[in-house]
Write a protein that holds these residues in place. Structure first.
Motif, PDB file in Angstrom:
ATOM      1  N   GLY A 118       0.783  -1.221   0.000  1.00  0.00           N
ATOM      2  CA  GLY A 118       0.000   0.000   0.000  1.00  0.00           C
ATOM      3  C   GLY A 118       0.815   1.271   0.000  1.00  0.00           C
ATOM      4  N   GLY A 119       2.125   1.140   0.057  1.00  0.00           N
ATOM      5  CA  GLY A 119       2.963   2.321   0.034  1.00  0.00           C
ATOM      6  C   GLY A 119       2.949   3.010  -1.316  1.00  0.00           C
ATOM      7  N   GLY A 120       3.494   4.208  -1.353  1.00  0.00           N
ATOM      8  CA  GLY A 120       3.551   4.947  -2.600  1.00  0.00           C
ATOM      9  C   GLY A 120       3.987   6.373  -2.369  1.00  0.00           C
ATOM     10  N   LEU A 121       3.873   7.159  -3.423  1.00  0.00           N
ATOM     11  CA  LEU A 121       4.238   8.578  -3.380  1.00  0.00           C
ATOM     12  C   LEU A 121       2.975   9.410  -3.236  1.00  0.00           C
ATOM     13  N   VAL A 122       2.918  10.205  -2.193  1.00  0.00           N
ATOM     14  CA  VAL A 122       1.767  11.067  -1.959  1.00  0.00           C
ATOM     15  C   VAL A 122       2.247  12.462  -1.606  1.00  0.00           C
ATOM     16  N   GLN A 123       1.321  13.389  -1.601  1.00  0.00           N
ATOM     17  CA  GLN A 123       1.642  14.763  -1.220  1.00  0.00           C
ATOM     18  C   GLN A 123       1.317  14.983   0.264  1.00  0.00           C
ATOM     19  N   ALA A 124       1.975  15.947   0.826  1.00  0.00           N
ATOM     20  CA  ALA A 124       1.712  16.290   2.216  1.00  0.00           C
ATOM     21  C   ALA A 124       0.226  16.579   2.408  1.00  0.00           C
ATOM     22  N   GLY A 125      -0.327  16.027   3.470  1.00  0.00           N
ATOM     23  CA  GLY A 125      -1.745  16.194   3.751  1.00  0.00           C
ATOM     24  C   GLY A 125      -2.624  15.079   3.227  1.00  0.00           C
ATOM     25  N   ASP A 126      -2.100  14.269   2.333  1.00  0.00           N
ATOM     26  CA  ASP A 126      -2.870  13.164   1.766  1.00  0.00           C
ATOM     27  C   ASP A 126      -2.964  12.001   2.745  1.00  0.00           C
ATOM     28  N   PRO A 127      -3.967  11.135   2.553  1.00  0.00           N
ATOM     29  CA  PRO A 127      -4.045   9.903   3.326  1.00  0.00           C
ATOM     30  C   PRO A 127      -3.443   8.733   2.543  1.00  0.00           C
ATOM     31  N   LEU A 128      -3.151   7.682   3.283  1.00  0.00           N
ATOM     32  CA  LEU A 128      -2.660   6.449   2.673  1.00  0.00           C
ATOM     33  C   LEU A 128      -2.963   5.314   3.643  1.00  0.00           C
ATOM     34  N   ARG A 129      -3.301   4.183   3.083  1.00  0.00           N
ATOM     35  CA  ARG A 129      -3.620   3.035   3.928  1.00  0.00           C
ATOM     36  C   ARG A 129      -2.675   1.892   3.598  1.00  0.00           C
ATOM     37  N   LEU A 130      -1.994   1.414   4.602  1.00  0.00           N
ATOM     38  CA  LEU A 130      -1.107   0.270   4.447  1.00  0.00           C
ATOM     39  C   LEU A 130      -1.810  -0.989   4.940  1.00  0.00           C
ATOM     40  N   SER A 131      -1.499  -2.079   4.286  1.00  0.00           N
ATOM     41  CA  SER A 131      -2.054  -3.365   4.685  1.00  0.00           C
ATOM     42  C   SER A 131      -0.931  -4.340   4.993  1.00  0.00           C
ATOM     43  N   CYS A 132      -1.251  -5.291   5.827  1.00  0.00           N
ATOM     44  CA  CYS A 132      -0.295  -6.334   6.184  1.00  0.00           C
ATOM     45  C   CYS A 132      -1.019  -7.665   6.089  1.00  0.00           C
ATOM     46  N   ALA A 133      -0.540  -8.519   5.210  1.00  0.00           N
ATOM     47  CA  ALA A 133      -1.141  -9.836   5.039  1.00  0.00           C
ATOM     48  C   ALA A 133      -0.226 -10.894   5.631  1.00  0.00           C
ATOM     49  N   ALA A 134      -0.825 -11.817   6.346  1.00  0.00           N
ATOM     50  CA  ALA A 134      -0.059 -12.895   6.959  1.00  0.00           C
ATOM     51  C   ALA A 134      -0.367 -14.201   6.248  1.00  0.00           C
ATOM     52  N   SER A 135       0.645 -15.002   6.072  1.00  0.00           N
ATOM     53  CA  SER A 135       0.458 -16.320   5.472  1.00  0.00           C
ATOM     54  C   SER A 135       1.266 -17.339   6.259  1.00  0.00           C
ATOM     55  N   GLY A 136       0.794 -18.565   6.234  1.00  0.00           N
ATOM     56  CA  GLY A 136       1.495 -19.630   6.929  1.00  0.00           C
ATOM     57  C   GLY A 136       1.059 -19.827   8.360  1.00  0.00           C
ATOM     58  N   GLN A 137       0.332 -18.866   8.886  1.00  0.00           N
ATOM     59  CA  GLN A 137      -0.109 -18.961  10.276  1.00  0.00           C
ATOM     60  C   GLN A 137      -1.158 -17.896  10.529  1.00  0.00           C
ATOM     61  N   THR A 138      -2.096 -18.200  11.375  1.00  0.00           N
ATOM     62  CA  THR A 138      -3.055 -17.183  11.753  1.00  0.00           C
ATOM     63  C   THR A 138      -2.393 -16.143  12.641  1.00  0.00           C
ATOM     64  N   LEU A 139      -2.796 -14.901  12.489  1.00  0.00           N
ATOM     65  CA  LEU A 139      -2.267 -13.858  13.361  1.00  0.00           C
ATOM     66  C   LEU A 139      -3.258 -13.490  14.453  1.00  0.00           C
ATOM     67  N   SER A 140      -4.329 -14.259  14.538  1.00  0.00           N
ATOM     68  CA  SER A 140      -5.434 -13.902  15.425  1.00  0.00           C
ATOM     69  C   SER A 140      -5.040 -13.712  16.876  1.00  0.00           C
ATOM     70  N   TYR A 141      -4.077 -14.453  17.358  1.00  0.00           N
ATOM     71  CA  TYR A 141      -3.771 -14.434  18.786  1.00  0.00           C
ATOM     72  C   TYR A 141      -2.472 -13.711  19.112  1.00  0.00           C
ATOM     73  N   TYR A 142      -1.981 -12.950  18.130  1.00  0.00           N
ATOM     74  CA  TYR A 142      -0.683 -12.304  18.287  1.00  0.00           C
ATOM     75  C   TYR A 142      -0.800 -10.796  18.148  1.00  0.00           C
ATOM     76  N   PRO A 143      -0.151 -10.069  19.033  1.00  0.00           N
ATOM     77  CA  PRO A 143      -0.105  -8.611  18.843  1.00  0.00           C
ATOM     78  C   PRO A 143       0.636  -8.269  17.550  1.00  0.00           C
ATOM     79  N   MET A 144       0.204  -7.196  16.917  1.00  0.00           N
ATOM     80  CA  MET A 144       0.843  -6.743  15.694  1.00  0.00           C
ATOM     81  C   MET A 144       1.385  -5.337  15.876  1.00  0.00           C
ATOM     82  N   GLY A 145       2.457  -5.058  15.177  1.00  0.00           N
ATOM     83  CA  GLY A 145       3.050  -3.736  15.273  1.00  0.00           C
ATOM     84  C   GLY A 145       3.426  -3.195  13.915  1.00  0.00           C
TER      85      GLY A 145
END
Length: 125
Positions: free
Chosen positions: A7-34
């Motif tokens: 979800g990264g990219g080049l944006v201008q100051a003041g713009d919004p952006l949304r990053l995503s994190c996908a997990a594979s190989g294991q559920t992340l349900s029970y783990y804190p994320m940072g």
């Protein structure tokens, strides 16, 4: 477990952006994320974290009120909504996960065991 930030990219100051994190190989349900980031020439720093249940979150002072961390355990994903971006937010952003289940979300890099490859966010002035 493998984590992939996107979800990264080049944006201008003041713009919004949304990053995503996908997990594979294991559920992340029970783990804190940072989310951490590393700007050019600087050390990696904490940005935000969310508990395994989503019941609480933590933010660096520099992003508090502008960034929102969330997770969707059913989809095995996490997100970082970034609003009012500033040039100083320019960095490679990494999502990460703690190794042990049902532990607390923290701000300490050493507490997180699994790291994605990162996604570059560039904010122009």
């Amino acid at each position: 477990v493998q984590l992939q930030a996107s979800g990264g990219g080049l944006v201008q100051a003041g713009d919004p952006l949304r990053l995503s994190c996908a997990a594979s190989g294991q559920t992340l349900s029970y783990y804190p994320m940072g989310w951490f980031r590393q700007a050019p020439g600087k050390e990696r720093e904490f940005v935000a974290a969310i508990s395994w249940s989503g019941s609480y979150d933590l933010y660096a002072d520099s992003v508090k009120g502008r960034f929102t961390v969330s997770r969707d355990n059913a989809k095995n994903t996490g997100s970082l909504q970034m609003n009012s971006l500033k040039p100083e937010d320019t960095a490679v952003y990494y999502c990460t996960m703690r190794r042990a289940t049902y532990t607390s979300a923290t701000t300490r890099e050493e507490d997180y065991a699994y790291w994605g490859q990162g996604t570059l966010v560039t904010v122009s002035s």
